[in-house]
Design a protein around this motif. Structure first.
Motif, PDB file in Angstrom:
ATOM      1  N   LEU A 137      -3.550  40.901 -71.832  1.00 13.74           N
ATOM      2  CA  LEU A 137      -2.627  40.577 -70.750  1.00 13.74           C
ATOM      3  C   LEU A 137      -1.941  41.865 -70.314  1.00 13.74           C
ATOM      4  N   ARG A 138      -2.153  42.221 -69.067  1.00 15.51           N
ATOM      5  CA  ARG A 138      -1.509  43.428 -68.523  1.00 15.51           C
ATOM      6  C   ARG A 138      -0.165  43.014 -67.926  1.00 15.51           C
ATOM      7  N   ALA A 139       0.776  42.756 -68.812  1.00 12.24           N
ATOM      8  CA  ALA A 139       2.054  42.185 -68.390  1.00 12.24           C
ATOM      9  C   ALA A 139       2.919  43.184 -67.640  1.00 12.24           C
ATOM     10  N   ALA A 140       2.833  44.472 -67.980  1.00 10.02           N
ATOM     11  CA  ALA A 140       3.717  45.468 -67.378  1.00 10.02           C
ATOM     12  C   ALA A 140       3.175  46.034 -66.080  1.00 10.02           C
ATOM     13  N   GLY A 141       1.918  45.811 -65.775  1.00 10.09           N
ATOM     14  CA  GLY A 141       1.326  46.355 -64.564  1.00 10.09           C
ATOM     15  C   GLY A 141      -0.165  46.508 -64.724  1.00 10.09           C
ATOM     16  N   LEU A 142      -0.893  46.402 -63.614  1.00 10.63           N
ATOM     17  CA  LEU A 142      -2.341  46.512 -63.683  1.00 10.63           C
ATOM     18  C   LEU A 142      -2.783  47.906 -64.094  1.00 10.63           C
ATOM     19  N   ASP A 143      -1.941  48.886 -63.851  1.00 10.22           N
ATOM     20  CA  ASP A 143      -2.284  50.251 -64.224  1.00 10.22           C
ATOM     21  C   ASP A 143      -1.812  50.590 -65.633  1.00 10.22           C
ATOM     22  N   LYS A 144      -1.286  49.600 -66.358  1.00  7.18           N
ATOM     23  CA  LYS A 144      -0.838  49.814 -67.730  1.00  7.18           C
ATOM     24  C   LYS A 144      -1.849  49.220 -68.704  1.00  7.18           C
ATOM     25  N   ALA A 145      -1.783  49.675 -69.937  1.00 15.24           N
ATOM     26  CA  ALA A 145      -2.652  49.134 -70.980  1.00 15.24           C
ATOM     27  C   ALA A 145      -2.248  47.698 -71.294  1.00 15.24           C
ATOM     28  N   PRO A 146      -3.170  46.891 -71.849  1.00 17.56           N
ATOM     29  CA  PRO A 146      -2.793  45.538 -72.272  1.00 17.56           C
ATOM     30  C   PRO A 146      -1.547  45.567 -73.136  1.00 17.56           C
ATOM     31  N   ALA A 147      -0.610  44.673 -72.825  1.00 12.69           N
ATOM     32  CA  ALA A 147       0.726  44.742 -73.413  1.00 12.69           C
ATOM     33  C   ALA A 147       0.792  44.105 -74.789  1.00 12.69           C
ATOM     34  N   GLU A 148       1.744  44.587 -75.579  1.00 16.04           N
ATOM     35  CA  GLU A 148       2.079  43.967 -76.856  1.00 16.04           C
ATOM     36  C   GLU A 148       3.217  42.977 -76.597  1.00 16.04           C
ATOM     37  N   VAL A 149       2.926  41.675 -76.779  1.00 12.12           N
ATOM     38  CA  VAL A 149       3.880  40.640 -76.406  1.00 12.12           C
ATOM     39  C   VAL A 149       3.907  39.554 -77.476  1.00 12.12           C
ATOM     40  N   VAL A 150       5.101  39.037 -77.723  1.00 16.36           N
ATOM     41  CA  VAL A 150       5.274  37.815 -78.506  1.00 16.36           C
ATOM     42  C   VAL A 150       5.906  36.775 -77.585  1.00 16.36           C
ATOM     43  N   PHE A 151       5.246  35.635 -77.442  1.00 10.87           N
ATOM     44  CA  PHE A 151       5.778  34.543 -76.627  1.00 10.87           C
ATOM     45  C   PHE A 151       6.499  33.574 -77.557  1.00 10.87           C
ATOM     46  N   TYR A 152       7.837  33.634 -77.527  1.00 17.72           N
ATOM     47  CA  TYR A 152       8.653  32.795 -78.396  1.00 17.72           C
ATOM     48  C   TYR A 152       8.955  31.447 -77.725  1.00 17.72           C
ATOM     49  N   PRO A 153       9.323  30.437 -78.519  1.00 19.55           N
ATOM     50  CA  PRO A 153       9.739  29.149 -77.939  1.00 19.55           C
ATOM     51  C   PRO A 153      11.145  29.254 -77.358  1.00 19.55           C
TER      52      PRO A 153
END
Length: 916
Positions: A707-723
Motif C-alpha cells: 500500500l503506497r499510503a504516503a504517495g505513489l512516488d513513495k515506497a510501500p508504507a509501513e502501516v498498522v490499522f488499529y480498531p
C-alpha cells in the motif's frame, strides 16, 4: 551612420538653450548698436552714445535672462507641437500601412500577445508566491521550528515539537525573542441549530504576537486564556464571521456551541490572517491556504509528563542580530540534551536511528518548500522560452515586411525624408503593434492566471494571495515596449543605410546578411522549441510512470467524505464506535452501495506525515535496534472492502470489537521488518505509550500486500490499522470523532448519492456535519497533481513553441522560394525534375531544423537537469525522449516546407525568367 552623433549634439544643444542664448545675445547687441547709432546721429561721441544707450536700456543681463526664458519657452513649445504633430502623422501613416496588411498585423499581434500573456500570468504567480514577503509583520525575522527525521522505510520527513520540547526551547534558547506552537484540526460549530464542520487552529497565545495578528473586532487570545483550567474562549476567523454571522460585531461575548463544548467568542481575526503552514500530522494537500475558521488556546501543561509525540508546529521570531543558522545551532544544542532531560521519552538509540535533529529555517522557506520554488521557476523559464520564440517569429515578420518595403523607403528618402524620420516611421509602426499586443497580452494573462488558479495543485501555498497586481500590467507593457524597440531597430537601421539599397538583386531582394539573420532566428526557434519539448516529454514520461504505479487500492466508484462528531456528546471510544456502526449500516442500505468503512487516515491524502512507535510481543528490540515509527490509522470494519484493499488472512469485523480481540491489519512492508521470514498473522503488537512490556496486545489477523499510503512516488508504507476501540490493558488515542468515510458504490459517478448520505447522517444526528465530499479517484489524481500541473503547462508551452517554429520555417522557406523563383526557373529550364526542385527546398528546411536541433540538444542536456527533483523514475537526460522530440521537430520542419516545395516545383520557367 555618422549623422547620429551630430544630430544628437544638435538636439542636446537645443534642449539646453545654448542656441537660444546665442540668438538673444545677438538680438540685444543689435538693439544696443541701433540705439548707439541714433545717439551718434544726434551729435554724441561714440563713447557717450554707447554709455547713453546702455543707461537707457537698463540691466542687460536681466533682459537677457527674461528674453532667453521667453524664447526658450517658445522653442520648446514649438518642438513639442512639432513632435506631437510628427507622432500623429507617423501614427496615421503607420495605421494605414498596418491596415493594408491585415494578415501581418493580426499574426504579429496575436503571436506576441500569447508570449506576453503567458509570461505575465506565470510571473504573477511567481512574484506573489515566491518573491513577495509573507503577509506577517516583520516576516524576515520569522523562522519555522521543526524536527527533521528519517523514518526507516518512508524516508525524510519533518516532525513538529513535543510539548516538553516546546517549553524547553522557549525557556532556554538564546536566539529567539519568542516561540509559539500550534496545530490544526477540524471542529463542529453550531449556530442556531445548524452544524458546520470548520477548520480549527489550536495555538499558544505567543503565536498571535509572533505573527503580528490584529483583531478585526474584540481582542486576541491572551496569556491568561492559554493555561490549563482557564475559561474556554475562542476567536472567529474572518471568513466564518462573514459567512455565518454576517460580520456582526455583536458576536463578541457570545457563547457558541462547538464539538469541544461551549466557548465564548472574544474576538475576530483580521481578514486574510491564517496559519503559515499545516500541522505536522496533516497533509498539506488537504489544507488549501491553511485557513482557520476557529482559533482556540492550546493550553499546554508545562508540568505534564514528557511524551515522544511531535505534533506541534513551531514558529519563532529571531532576536535582533540573530540568524536562522545561529538559532539552528542554539536549539540543536538543546535537542542533544533531550535523552538526558527526558529519559523516559527519548533515548540515544531513537535519536540515532531516526536521525532526529533540530531544523530551524526562515519561515518563508518552510512555507514554500524547494520543490514549489523550483516548479514556478521552471514554468517561468518555459513561458520565457515561448516569449523568445514569439519574438523571433515577429522579428522575422518585420524583416520580411522591411525587405518588401525597401523600394518605398528609397523613394521616401529621395523625396526628402530625413534619416531620423525614417527611423521614427519604423519605430512608431512597431510600437503600435507591440502596444496593442501588450494590451491584449495583459488580458490573456489575466484569463490564463484565472485558469491556472483553477487547475493549480491545492498544496501550492499562498494561492489565496495571487491576483492581478499593477506589477503584472507593468511587466506586460514593459515587455511590449522592449519588443517594439527591438523589432524596429534592426530593419530601420538597415534600410536607412544607403549601401543596403545596393545589396541584393535587381529586384531589391534581401542581402545575404539579411537572409542569414532570418535563418538564424529560425534556428534559434527550433533550438528553444526542442528544449521545451524535451522538458515536456520528460514530465509526460514521469507522469506515465507515476500512473503505472499500483497504489494497492481500487479507487473506482468510491465516495469519500469526513464527519465531525461533537466531543461533548461522544466522549468515549465506545460511544463514537456505536455512531459509526449505525451510520455504516444506514449507508450500506442505500441503493448502489456495496461497502462502507471509516478511517482516521485516508491513503494518498492524510498518511504522508506523522507516526507512532510499534512494539512486538515477546521479542524486545536489541540495544542497538530502535522500535519502528509507522503510520497508525484507526479503521472500522468494512474499510478494506470499501477501498478495495486486498487482505491476506482476513479483515477485522464488528464481532472483533464486540469481543475485544484487538484485531489489526499490517502492511507487508512492516510485517517483513518486524517478523522477517515469518508469518505475521497471529503475532501480537502494540503502539504508542503502551510500551514493550504491556500485558495487552493487538493481534494481527491480516496483511496488506503493498500500500503506497504516503504517495505513489513513495515506497510501500509501513502501516498498522488499529480498531476504533482499544482493548483492555493497552494505550490508544481518544474516540474517533473526525474520520473520513469511504463508500464503495456500483455507480459510475458515486457523488450522485451525496444527498442521500447527507440525509442519512442528519437523521442519525443533525449536529454532525459532513464535509470534503469527493471521490477516491480525485484523491489519487490530486496526489499526482503537481506532476500533472507541470506536465500540462509545459505541454501547452511546447505546443505553442512547435506551432510558432513551424510558422517560422514556413515563412522563411516561402520567402526563399519567392526570392529564388528566377533561379528555380533556370534550373527547370535546364532539365531539373520537379522532385529534385522540391527536394532542394525541403533539404534547405531540414538544414535549418537540424542546426536548431543540434543546438537544442546541447541546451536540453544542460537545462533539463533542473527537473531532476520533479521527475519520477525518469532520467533528465533520457535518450528516448531526446530522440523522440528531435524526430518530431524534423518531421515538423519537413511538413512546414511541403507547401513551399510544392509551389517551387510548379514554377513556370518562362514566366519566372520574364518576371526576373
Amino acid at each position: 551612420m555618422a549623422w547620429i552623433p551630430d544630430r544628437y549634439r544638435e538636439l542636446r544643444s537645443l534642449l539646453r538653450g545654448e542656441r537660444v542664448d546665442d540668438d538673444v545675445a545677438e538680438e540685444l547687441a543689435a538693439h544696443l548698436a541701433m540705439r548707439m547709432e541714433e545717439n551718434v546721429s544726434k551729435g554724441m561721441s561714440p563713447e557717450d552714445a554707447r554709455a547713453e544707450a546702455a543707461r537707457r536700456f537698463g540691466d542687460v543681463s536681466r533682459w537677457q535672462r527674461e528674453t532667453r526664458d521667453i524664447d526658450l519657452g517658445h522653442v520648446r513649445e514649438s518642438r513639442r507641437v512639432e513632435l506631437r504633430d510628427a507622432l500623429a502623422r507617423e501614427s496615421r501613416q503607420a495605421l494605414r500601412a498596418l491596415a493594408r496588411s491585415p494578415a501581418f498585423t493580426v499574426i504579429a499581434v496575436v503571436t506576441l500577445a500569447l508570449g506576453i500573456g503567458a509570461t505575465t500570468a506565470i510571473w504573477t504567480m511567481l512574484e506573489t508566491v515566491v518573491l513577495r514577503p509573507l503577509p506577517y509583520a516583520g516576516a524576515a525575522r520569522l523562522v519555522s521550528v521543526r524536527h527533521p527525521a528519517e523514518v526507516p522505510g518512508t524516508g525524510p520527513s519533518k516532525w513538529g515539537m513535543s510539548a516538553a520540547g516546546y517549553f524547553l526551547f522557549a525557556r532556554e534558547n538564546r536566539t529567539l525573542e519568542d516561540l509559539g506552537a500550534y496545530t490544526a484540526d477540524y471542529a463542529t460549530l453550531v449556530t442556531d441549530g445548524e452544524a458546520e464542520r470548520v477548520r480549527l487552529g489550536r495555538i499558544t497565545h505567543s503565536v498571535l504576537g509572533i505573527l503580528g495578528a490584529r483583531p478585526a473586532v474584540g481582542r486576541l487570545i491572551g496569556e491568561a486564556d492559554d493555561v490549563p483550567g482557564a475559561e474556554p474562549v475562542a476567536m472567529l476567523g474572518w471568513n466564518v464571521w462573514q459567512r455565518r454571522y454576517g460580520g456582526d460585531p455583536g458576536v463578541v461575548g457570545r457563547v457558541v456551541e462547538t464539538s469541544g463544548g461551549p466557548v465564548e467568542i472574544v474576538g475576530v481575526t483580521a481578514r486574510g490572517f491564517t496559519l503559515p503552514t499545516p500541522s505536522p500530522f496533516e497533509s498539506a494537500g488537504d489544507l488549501a491556504g491553511h485557513y482557520v475558521d476557529l482559533w482556540v488556546p492550546l493550553r499546554l501543561d508545562p508540568t505534564a509528563r514528557a511524551v515522544n509525540s511531535h505534533q506541534y508546529a513551531g514558529v519563532g521570531r529571531l532576536r535582533d542580530g540573530a540568524s536562522a543558522e545561529a538559532a539552528q545551532r542554539d536549539l540543536q544544542s538543546l535537542t542533544d540534551r533531550l535523552p538526558e532531560l527526558f529519559p523516559n521519552a527519548y533515548s540515544q538509540g531513537f535519536i540515532d536511528e531516526y536521525r532526529f535533529r533540530m531544523g530551524v529555517e526562515p519561515l518563508r522557506d518552510e512555507v514554500l518548500g524547494e520543490r514549489i520554488v523550483r516548479t514556478l521557476w521552471v514554468l517561468l523559464g518555459a513561458v520565457g522560452v515561448v516569449l523568445l520564440i514569439a519574438c523571433a517569429n515577429v522579428a522575422n515578420l518585420f524583416l520580411v515586411r522591411a525587405e518588401a518595403r525597401r523600394r518605398e523607403v528609397a523613394v521616401r528618402s529621395a523625396l526628402g525624408a530625413s534619416r531620423l524620420q525614417l527611423v521614427a516611421h519604423h519605430l512608431v509602426e512597431s510600437m503600435l503593434v507591440a502596444l496593442v499586443a501588450g494590451a491584449l497580452g495583459v488580458g490573456i494573462g489575466v484569463a490564463l492566471l484565472r485558469a491556472l488558479l483553477a487547475i493549480a495543485p491545492s498544496d501550492l501555498p499562498r494561492l489565496a494571495e495571487v491576483g492581478v497586481h499593477w506589477t503584472a500590467v507593468a511587466l506586460g507593457l514593459a515587455l511590449a515596449v522592449v519588443a517594439g524597440i527591438v523589432f524596429a531597430l534592426y530593419p530601420a537601421l538597415r534600410q536607412i543605410d544607403t549601401e543596403a539599397l545596393r545589396e541584393g538583386s535587381r529586384g531589391l531582394s534581401a542581402s545575404p546578411r539579411q537572409r542569414a539573420v532570418r535563418s538564424g532566428l529560425v534556428v534559434t526557434q527550433m533550438a528553444l522549441a526542442l528544449v521545451l519539448l524535451a522538458a515536456a516529454g520528460l514530465m509526460a514520461r514521469s507522469f506515465g510512470a507515476l500512473r503505472a504505479v499500483r497504489p494497492g487500492l481500487d479507487p473506482a466508484g468510491v465516495l469519500t467524505f469526513t464527519v465531525a462528531l461533537p466531543g461533548t456528546k461522544y466522549r468515549t471510544m465506545e460511544e463514537a464506535a456505536a455512531f459509526h456502526r449505525e451510520l455504516q449500516a444506514r449507508l450500506a442500505a442505500l441503493p448502489g452501495v456495496r461497502a462502507v468503512g471509516a478511517t482516521t487516515g485516508l491513503p494518498l491524502r492524510d498518511m504522508g506525515v506523522g507516526c507512532a512507535v510499534v512494539f512486538r510481543e515477546g521479542r524486545p528490540y536489541e540495544p542497538d535496534e530502535e522500535a519502528p515509527c509507522v503510520y497508525v490509522p484507526r479503521v472500522t470494519p468494512g474499510y478494506f472492502a470499501a477501498l478495495g484493499i486486498p487482505v491476506q488472512g482476513r479483515a477485522p469485523e464488528w464481532r472483533d470489537l464486540d469481543a475485544g480481540t484487538g484485531a489489526v491489519v499490517v502492511t507487508r512492508a512492516l510485517a517483513d521488518r518486524l517478523w522477517p521470514g515469518e508469518d505475521a498473522i497471529g503475532k501480537g503488537m502494540n503502539s504508542g505509550g503502551s510500551g514493550p512490556g504491556e500485558a495487552g496486545h493487538y493481534r494481527v489477523v491480516g496483511v496488506v500486500p503493498a500500500l503506497r499510503a504516503a504517495g505513489l512516488d513513495k515506497a510501500p508504507a509501513e502501516v498498522v490499522f488499529y480498531p476504533v476501540v482499544r482493548i483492555p490493558g493497552t494505550w490508544l488515542w481518544g474516540p474517533v470523532t473526525g474520520p473520513t468515510y469511504v463508500v464503495r458504490t456500483a455507480l459510475d459517478d458515486p457523488t450522485t448519492i451525496t444527498g442521500a448520505v447527507r440525509r442519512a447522517v442528519a437523521e442519525l444526528d443533525p449536529q454532525v456535519p459532513i464535509a470534503n465530499v469527493t471521490t477516491m479517484e480525485r484523491v489519487v489524481a490530486r496526489s499526482m497533481s503537481r506532476v500533472s500541473f507541470i506536465m500540462l503547462l509545459l505541454g501547452v508551452a511546447s505546443a505553442i513553441a512547435m506551432l510558432l517554429s513551424a510558422v517560422g520555417i514556413y515563412g522563411v522557406i516561402s520567402y526563399l522560394v519567392g526570392q529564388r523563383r528566377g533561379e528555380i526557373g533556370v534550373r527547370i529550364a535546364l532539365g531539373a525534375t520537379t522532385s529534385r526542385v522540391a527536394g532542394m527546398i525541403v533539404g534547405q528546411s531540414l538544414r535549418l531544423a537540424l542546426a536548431g536541433i543540434a543546438i537544442g540538444l546541447v541546451g536540453a542536456l544542460a537545462g533539463t537537469r533542473i527537473l531532476r527533483s520533479l521527475l519520477f523514475e525518469v532520467s533528465p537526460t533520457d535518450p528516448a525522449v531526446l530522440l523522440a522530440v528531435a524526430a518530431l521537430l524534423v518531421a515538423l520542419a519537413a511538413l512546414a516546407s511541403f507547401a513551399p516545395a510544392r509551389r517551387a516545383a510548379r514554377v513556370d520557367p518562362v514566366e519566372a525568367l520574364r518576371g526576373d
